[in-house]
Scaffold this motif. Sequence first.
Motif, PDB file in Angstrom:
ATOM      1  N   PHE A 158       0.898  -0.987  -0.423  1.00  0.00           N
ATOM      2  CA  PHE A 158       0.147  -0.238  -0.316  1.00  0.00           C
ATOM      3  C   PHE A 158       0.350   1.215  -0.230  1.00  0.00           C
ATOM      4  N   LEU A 169      -8.791   0.574  -2.991  1.00  0.00           N
ATOM      5  CA  LEU A 169      -8.298  -0.264  -2.088  1.00  0.00           C
ATOM      6  C   LEU A 169      -9.453  -1.353  -1.741  1.00  0.00           C
ATOM      7  N   TYR A 185     -10.780  -4.874  -3.193  1.00  0.00           N
ATOM      8  CA  TYR A 185     -11.391  -5.893  -2.588  1.00  0.00           C
ATOM      9  C   TYR A 185     -12.851  -6.101  -2.621  1.00  0.00           C
ATOM     10  N   THR A 189      -5.223  -9.180  -0.099  1.00  0.00           N
ATOM     11  CA  THR A 189      -4.836  -7.713   0.628  1.00  0.00           C
ATOM     12  C   THR A 189      -3.499  -9.163   1.868  1.00  0.00           C
ATOM     13  N   GLN A 197      -1.406  -9.257   5.263  1.00  0.00           N
ATOM     14  CA  GLN A 197      -1.211  -7.883   6.688  1.00  0.00           C
ATOM     15  C   GLN A 197      -0.744  -8.827   7.973  1.00  0.00           C
ATOM     16  N   LEU A 207       0.884  -3.620   4.290  1.00  0.00           N
ATOM     17  CA  LEU A 207       0.062  -4.068   4.040  1.00  0.00           C
ATOM     18  C   LEU A 207       0.542  -4.589   2.374  1.00  0.00           C
ATOM     19  N   VAL A 231      -0.496  -6.298  -2.024  1.00  0.00           N
ATOM     20  CA  VAL A 231      -1.838  -5.594  -2.249  1.00  0.00           C
ATOM     21  C   VAL A 231      -1.365  -6.659  -3.868  1.00  0.00           C
TER      22      VAL A 231
END
Length: 86
Positions: free
Chosen positions: A26, A46, A50, A57, A59, A66, A68
Amino acid sequence: HAPTVSVTEQVTLMTARLQRAGRLTFAELIGDASTRLEVVGRFLALLELYKARAVDTQQEEALGRLDVAWTGLDVDPAVVAASNWT
């Protein structure tokens, strides 16, 4: 008065970048954002991507990096963003 930020434009920009790269953080997606409002617009974009399952994603930890990733799903940015934003 702050300029408006189009979520549709941010979806288009992020879609193009992710389709080329496949995976970005991100931080990389917002690296050229010139205002805080633009960062917010990209975050909203984003979320819409999603929701449309166009991105995945990851994390590892709260407040961590993050990642992506583009899922390969063909989406129309105008349709993705039109569900909630102009």
